[in-house]
Design an enzyme around this catalytic site. Structure first.
Site, PDB file in Angstrom:
ATOM      1  N   LYS A  62       0.830  -1.212   0.000  1.00 61.64           N
ATOM      2  CA  LYS A  62       0.000   0.000   0.000  1.00 61.64           C
ATOM      3  C   LYS A  62       0.864   1.262   0.000  1.00 61.64           C
ATOM      4  O   LYS A  62       0.561   2.246  -0.698  1.00 61.64           O
ATOM      5  CB  LYS A  62      -0.925  -0.008   1.222  1.00 61.64           C
ATOM      6  CG  LYS A  62      -1.783   1.256   1.404  1.00 61.64           C
ATOM      7  CD  LYS A  62      -2.787   1.437   0.280  1.00 61.64           C
ATOM      8  CE  LYS A  62      -3.570   2.742   0.408  1.00 61.64           C
ATOM      9  NZ  LYS A  62      -4.475   2.770   1.572  1.00 61.64           N
ATOM     10  N   LYS A  79       0.860  11.904   4.873  1.00 60.77           N
ATOM     11  CA  LYS A  79       1.070  10.929   5.958  1.00 60.77           C
ATOM     12  C   LYS A  79       1.619   9.619   5.414  1.00 60.77           C
ATOM     13  O   LYS A  79       2.585   9.056   5.947  1.00 60.77           O
ATOM     14  CB  LYS A  79      -0.252  10.688   6.689  1.00 60.77           C
ATOM     15  CG  LYS A  79      -0.230   9.504   7.666  1.00 60.77           C
ATOM     16  CD  LYS A  79      -1.614   9.240   8.241  1.00 60.77           C
ATOM     17  CE  LYS A  79      -2.579   8.652   7.244  1.00 60.77           C
ATOM     18  NZ  LYS A  79      -2.478   7.202   7.041  1.00 60.77           N
TER      19      LYS A  79
END
Length: 298
Positions: free
Chosen positions: A172, A241
């Site tokens: 991811k 992030k």
């Protein structure tokens, strides 16, 4: 395995939970946002007011949480899933966090023999609503096989990466690192087109049948830039992030990624300038504004 708990009913979690309700699962939802919980109830879900209630009423508990702090609290706090759970419950985190946090949770689960999968998803809010997400699961194959029917409801593309708990998260983060590059590239490339009086719709048509085509170009242009609407599907601060997590993973493995470091610095600066809560495609607007400032200074 028909009783599911769902903790975190935000932009991604709520449509995933509703999709499971529609497929006949008994879904008990928990979120600090009362309106989100009521939205699930309106679609046939059940409401829990504590994590303990979710555990009692569920065989599998999925979490979709917005931050590292939220994941730590839900899993590792004294009243969290692990402390109150036992080996009869399967825990599945679909949040995007650091590989180190995956490992910490997995170790805590192992001490109580609680099955756990770290299974981040990709595809955005649209993918969650249409039940076409890509699921990237890391953890024991035997646990993955037990949860697979649930994954096949929320996702159109389901992968067991390997038995290393953080393997799905690593995939991811690689995915989102590429998204960061594509978003920056699209933002700057379209600005060249504007300066050269090339119609952006025409450009999109031509590049869609050329090697410059990408799903992020399609997403950012068609859904946001062309409509001049940057209401977040995936906010710039969330992308920042994830880029930080990717760089932390690189540093922990002694990898030097200078181009990626520069990219991260860009997103950090743009967020500081006030763009963080808008969709990541807003980087295009920031490129335009910076260029306009330079033109004015000449």
């Amino acid at each position: 395995m028909k009783r599911i708990g769902f903790i975190g009913l935000g932009n991604m979690g709520l449509p995933m939970a509703i999709g499971l309700v529609k497929e006949g699962y008994t879904v008990t939802g928990y979120d600090i946002n009362e309106q989100a919980v009521l939205s699930l109830k309106e679609q046939g879900g059940r409401i829990a007011t504590t994590i303990g209630q979710v555990l009692v009423s569920s065989d599998v508990i999925l979490t979709s949480l917005p931050s590292v702090k939220a994941v730590e609290e839900v899993y590792l706090a004294a009243d969290g899933l692990i402390e109150q759970g036992d080996k009869t419950k399967i825990l599945v985190d679909t949040s995007t966090v650091s590989p180190e946090l995956n490992q910490m949770i997995d170790q805590a689960c192992a001490e109580k023999e609680i099955p756990f999968l770290a299974s981040p998803v990709s595809g955005g809010v649209v993918g969650a609503e249409q039940q076409t997400l890509t699921v990237m699961a890391g953890g024991r194959r035997e646990v993955f096989e037990r949860v697979l029917p649930i994954f096949e409801v929320i996702g159109g593309n389901v992968f067991h990466v390997n038995e290393q708990i953080d393997s799905g998260t690593t995939v991811k983060l690689i995915n989102n690192l590429l998204i960061g590059f594509y978003t920056a590239g699209v933002s700057e490339a379209l600005h060249i087109a504007i300066k050269k009086n090339i119609n952006l719709d025409d450009l999109y048509s031509m590049l869609s049948v050329s090697y410059g085509q990408s799903r992020i170009y399609e997403r950012n242009y068609k859904a946001f830039i062309a409509n001049n609407d940057f209401e977040p599907g995936f906010s710039l601060k969330l992308l920042r992030k994830d880029l930080e997590f990717a760089m932390e993973a690189a540093e922990n493995n002694q990898l030097d990624l200078p181009i990626s470091k520069t990219l991260l610095s860009l997103y950090q600066q743009v967020e500081k300038e006030g763009y963080g809560d808008q969709d990541m495609a807003v980087l295009y607007e920031r490129v335009k504004e910076q260029s306009a400032k330079k033109e004015a200074e000449k």
